[in-house]
Scaffold this motif. Structure first.
Motif, PDB file in Angstrom:
ATOM      1  N   HIS A 187       0.842  -1.207   0.000  1.00 43.24           N
ATOM      2  CA  HIS A 187       0.000   0.000   0.000  1.00 43.24           C
ATOM      3  C   HIS A 187       0.877   1.258   0.000  1.00 43.24           C
ATOM      4  CE1 HIS A 187      -3.311   2.707   0.797  1.00 43.24           C
ATOM      5  NE2 HIS A 187      -2.628   3.195   1.824  1.00 43.24           N
ATOM      6  N   LYS A 239       2.456   1.810  -3.408  1.00 43.91           N
ATOM      7  CA  LYS A 239       1.551   2.423  -4.385  1.00 43.91           C
ATOM      8  C   LYS A 239       1.411   3.926  -4.127  1.00 43.91           C
ATOM      9  CE  LYS A 239      -1.908  -0.693  -3.959  1.00 43.91           C
ATOM     10  NZ  LYS A 239      -3.232  -1.295  -4.202  1.00 43.91           N
ATOM     11  N   THR A 240       1.366   4.289  -2.874  1.00 47.80           N
ATOM     12  CA  THR A 240       1.190   5.690  -2.514  1.00 47.80           C
ATOM     13  C   THR A 240       2.413   6.533  -2.864  1.00 47.80           C
ATOM     14  OG1 THR A 240      -0.235   5.008  -0.690  1.00 47.80           O
ATOM     15  CG2 THR A 240       0.625   7.251  -0.604  1.00 47.80           C
TER      16      THR A 240
END
Length: 101
Positions: A7, A10-11
């Motif tokens: 996560h 991706k950020t």
């Protein structure tokens, strides 16, 4: 090496890619399990740094390198003498002969 969860990767993908391109590889993990290693394309894999020629010009190999120690080896394998004194004398003679040249 930095481990990033999927996560967070991706950020912050753009920043992480810049870091990898600048020589700072990282690992992307999923549920704490490492999945992939991201590294710059031009960086060598670990253990693959080429060292061929790193001492060029710093050492010399004698012309008779292939023949060095041949008398001692022949004596050891000839079966005519297993006497340590004979081997020692042969080694000493070879060393002394080499010093004279």
């Amino acid at each position: 090496m930095q481990t990033i969860n999927i996560h967070e990767a991706k950020t912050h993908l753009s920043r992480l890619i810049e870091q990898a391109a600048n020589g700072e590889p990282f690992v992307i993990a999923k549920a704490g399990k490492p999945m992939v290693k991201v590294t710059a394309l031009n960086s060598p894999e670990s253990g693959q740094v080429k060292r061929l020629g790193f001492m060029a010009g710093q050492i010399t190999v004698p012309d008779d390198f292939d023949a060095m120690g041949s008398a001692e080896i022949e004596l050891l394998f000839s079966g005519t003498s297993n006497d340590r004194a004979a081997v020692s004398a042969a080694v000493s003679a070879a060393v002394n002969a080499k010093r004279k040249t």
